[in-house]
Design a protein around this motif. Structure first.
Motif, PDB file in Angstrom:
ATOM      1  N   UNK A  73     -16.697 -14.237 -24.928  1.00  0.00           N
ATOM      2  CA  UNK A  73     -15.772 -14.747 -23.922  1.00  0.00           C
ATOM      3  C   UNK A  73     -14.645 -15.548 -24.560  1.00  0.00           C
ATOM      4  N   UNK A  74     -13.460 -15.383 -23.996  1.00  0.00           N
ATOM      5  CA  UNK A  74     -12.366 -16.321 -24.238  1.00  0.00           C
ATOM      6  C   UNK A  74     -12.388 -17.299 -23.074  1.00  0.00           C
ATOM      7  N   UNK A  75     -12.590 -18.577 -23.372  1.00  0.00           N
ATOM      8  CA  UNK A  75     -12.621 -19.615 -22.342  1.00  0.00           C
ATOM      9  C   UNK A  75     -11.413 -20.523 -22.508  1.00  0.00           C
ATOM     10  N   UNK A  76     -10.828 -20.889 -21.395  1.00  0.00           N
ATOM     11  CA  UNK A  76      -9.685 -21.796 -21.389  1.00  0.00           C
ATOM     12  C   UNK A  76     -10.056 -23.014 -20.565  1.00  0.00           C
ATOM     13  N   UNK A  77      -9.921 -24.201 -21.154  1.00  0.00           N
ATOM     14  CA  UNK A  77     -10.273 -25.439 -20.472  1.00  0.00           C
ATOM     15  C   UNK A  77      -9.072 -26.344 -20.271  1.00  0.00           C
ATOM     16  N   UNK A  78      -8.986 -26.950 -19.096  1.00  0.00           N
ATOM     17  CA  UNK A  78      -7.925 -27.911 -18.786  1.00  0.00           C
ATOM     18  C   UNK A  78      -8.529 -28.996 -17.898  1.00  0.00           C
ATOM     19  N   UNK A 292     -23.803 -15.329 -26.572  1.00  0.00           N
ATOM     20  CA  UNK A 292     -22.488 -15.510 -25.976  1.00  0.00           C
ATOM     21  C   UNK A 292     -21.823 -16.782 -26.487  1.00  0.00           C
ATOM     22  N   UNK A 293     -22.558 -17.891 -26.511  1.00  0.00           N
ATOM     23  CA  UNK A 293     -21.983 -19.164 -26.965  1.00  0.00           C
ATOM     24  C   UNK A 293     -21.463 -19.055 -28.392  1.00  0.00           C
ATOM     25  N   UNK A 294     -22.247 -18.436 -29.260  1.00  0.00           N
ATOM     26  CA  UNK A 294     -21.860 -18.385 -30.666  1.00  0.00           C
ATOM     27  C   UNK A 294     -20.858 -17.269 -30.979  1.00  0.00           C
ATOM     28  N   UNK A 379     -19.235 -30.238 -28.399  1.00  0.00           N
ATOM     29  CA  UNK A 379     -20.474 -30.963 -28.650  1.00  0.00           C
ATOM     30  C   UNK A 379     -21.563 -30.566 -27.667  1.00  0.00           C
ATOM     31  N   UNK A 380     -21.194 -30.459 -26.401  1.00  0.00           N
ATOM     32  CA  UNK A 380     -22.200 -30.163 -25.377  1.00  0.00           C
ATOM     33  C   UNK A 380     -22.725 -28.740 -25.486  1.00  0.00           C
ATOM     34  N   UNK A 381     -21.840 -27.773 -25.754  1.00  0.00           N
ATOM     35  CA  UNK A 381     -22.239 -26.370 -25.741  1.00  0.00           C
ATOM     36  C   UNK A 381     -22.508 -25.781 -27.115  1.00  0.00           C
ATOM     37  N   UNK A 382     -21.899 -26.354 -28.142  1.00  0.00           N
ATOM     38  CA  UNK A 382     -21.990 -25.737 -29.463  1.00  0.00           C
ATOM     39  C   UNK A 382     -21.097 -24.525 -29.603  1.00  0.00           C
ATOM     40  N   UNK A 383     -19.987 -24.512 -28.868  1.00  0.00           N
ATOM     41  CA  UNK A 383     -19.063 -23.387 -28.887  1.00  0.00           C
ATOM     42  C   UNK A 383     -17.878 -23.700 -29.803  1.00  0.00           C
ATOM     43  N   UNK A 384     -17.432 -22.705 -30.569  1.00  0.00           N
ATOM     44  CA  UNK A 384     -16.251 -22.875 -31.413  1.00  0.00           C
ATOM     45  C   UNK A 384     -15.055 -23.166 -30.519  1.00  0.00           C
TER      46      UNK A 384
END
Length: 419
Positions: A73-78, A292-294, A379-384
């Motif tokens: 997944x490509x995730x976008x956070x705001x 998925x996370x990694x 930190x919470x998810x361990x996602x790059x």
């Protein structure tokens, strides 16, 4: 989407979103119009492969995702919140011939620009209806109903030299000279304008003042966009349009969280469980979840400090972003930003493939560095994770300034990640 259409939509979104509640409602409506199905956290989810969904929490945070059941997944956070003046629970102060409201400063607010502005009030109100059920409603007065007048320079000969602002005593907006003003009647009137007439009892409210001046183009050639709440509704709009522009079979997720400006530690903030809960329901098998996370990338999008032409010494000259010169990659050795060489390289690669510009920002080594939802999520998810932003002047002022080219450029890059 053409840049002109993109920016006109941005102005409308900014004007219609005076609070996180309104921003979330507007994003929800845009998602529904784009074919996303609304989920409820208290229901059992039965996700269908090839569909796309969204879910909200606290009416102030939203997650949208496509569901091809892919693992990358490509995730976008705001974030939906901005510094502002929030009303206290018992706000009415009657003294010295006026009615004024007691307020709290929310977030790292730049206080001085709030003086002498036409202010309105918006937010969420909870009440008991005629059936003894607690209901919530959003209100937006829209009319300029308050102002915080400056103290005349004749009474403050240091105003242009060493002025300080007391948040408790100096920032109370004044509303009227009418002694008959009643706060509850004022709120009931606002609800009645929405045909909410069965208010048995008013309970709590979360209301904020905002500047009534509309978002607009500024500059000789419309070089800039000036508005309240660019930090961070600008990134919300970019991320929202990006996920609405990708095909259903492209794995993408967009999250806009509340409470970033006060540390993100809430049920609807990035430090809470909202994103993790949603991802675990998307991938109930733990091995699938971890794959998925990694394999995925979180792009944390928040505004960046453009080099101020009148205060250039506040920047590291080698890492000083310019307005209308592209998205900003944020780097900090102490992990105030979550970018690393791997995630930075992925962004550079996509931007170069589209001929879109980018810049790099590192704060001066002798100055403090702000942070974002990026390190919290990583930190919470361990996602790059990668921290990026759009160059801005006047961050945390009542009216901020960004370039008219940069947001559309970032939008193209985010969509490009799915190609």
């Amino acid at each position: 989407m053409k840049k002109q259409d993109f920016n006109e939509g941005l102005l409308g979104f900014l004007n219609a979103s005076p609070t996180p509640f309104h921003a979330t409602l507007n994003m929800s409506m845009m998602l529904e119009n784009a074919g996303f199905t609304k989920l409820n956290e208290v229901d059992t989810w039965e996700l269908q492969e090839g569909a796309k969904y969204f879910v909200t929490r606290n009416d102030s945070s939203v997650i949208a995702f496509t569901f091809p059941h892919a693992k990358e997944y490509i995730m976008v956070g705001a974030h939906t919140d901005s510094p502002n003046l929030k009303l206290k629970p018992n706000p009415v102060i009657k003294e010295h011939g006026v009615i004024k409201f007691g307020v709290e400063s929310y977030g790292g607010l730049l206080l001085n620009p709030w003086f002498d502005r036409d202010l309105s009030l918006a937010g969420r109100v909870s009440y008991l209806d005629a059936d003894d059920t607690i209901q919530d409603a959003l209100v937006n007065v829209q009319k300029a109903v308050a102002i915080i007048p400056s103290l005349a320079i004749h009474l403050d000969d240091k105003a242009n030299k060493e002025r300080t602002v007391n948040k408790q005593t100096d920032m109370c907006p004044i509303l009227t000279t009418n002694d008959d003003f009643e706060f509850e009647e004022f709120l009931k009137w606002q609800l009645a304008k929405q045909d909410i007439l069965d208010v048995k009892e008013l309970y709590a409210s979360e209301l904020s003042f905002y500047d009534t001046q509309k978002a607009s183009h500024v500059g000789l050639h419309d070089d800039f966009i000036a508005s309240a709440r660019l930090d961070n509704l600008l990134s919300c709009y970019v991320g929202l349009l990006a996920i609405c522009s990708v095909e259903n079979d492209k794995p993408m997720l967009f999250i806009a969280s509340d409470h970033e400006e006060v540390g993100s530690e809430s049920t609807s903030g990035a430090g809470g469980s909202f994103l993790e809960n949603t991802l675990r329901r998307m991938f109930p098998d733990y091995n699938d979840y971890m794959k998925m996370i990694r394999s995925s990338l979180m792009i944390s999008a928040d505004n960046a400090h453009a080099i101020h032409p009148n205060f250039p010494s506040k920047h590291d000259s080698k890492h000083a972003p310019y307005i209308n010169k592209g998205s900003v990659i944020k780097v900090n050795a102490n992990q105030r930003y979550a970018s690393n060489s791997t995630t930075i390289s992925r962004f550079m690669n996509v931007a170069k493939s589209l001929n879109e510009p980018y810049q790099e920002f590192v704060t001066r080594s002798d100055m403090g560095c702000g942070s974002t939802i990026g390190p919290i999520t990583a930190t919470r998810l361990g996602i790059d994770t990668l921290d990026i932003g759009l160059p801005t002047y006047g961050m945390h002022s009542i009216r901020e300034l960004c370039g008219s080219d940069d947001a559309h450029s970032l939008y193209r890059i985010l969509v490009g990640f799915t190609h």
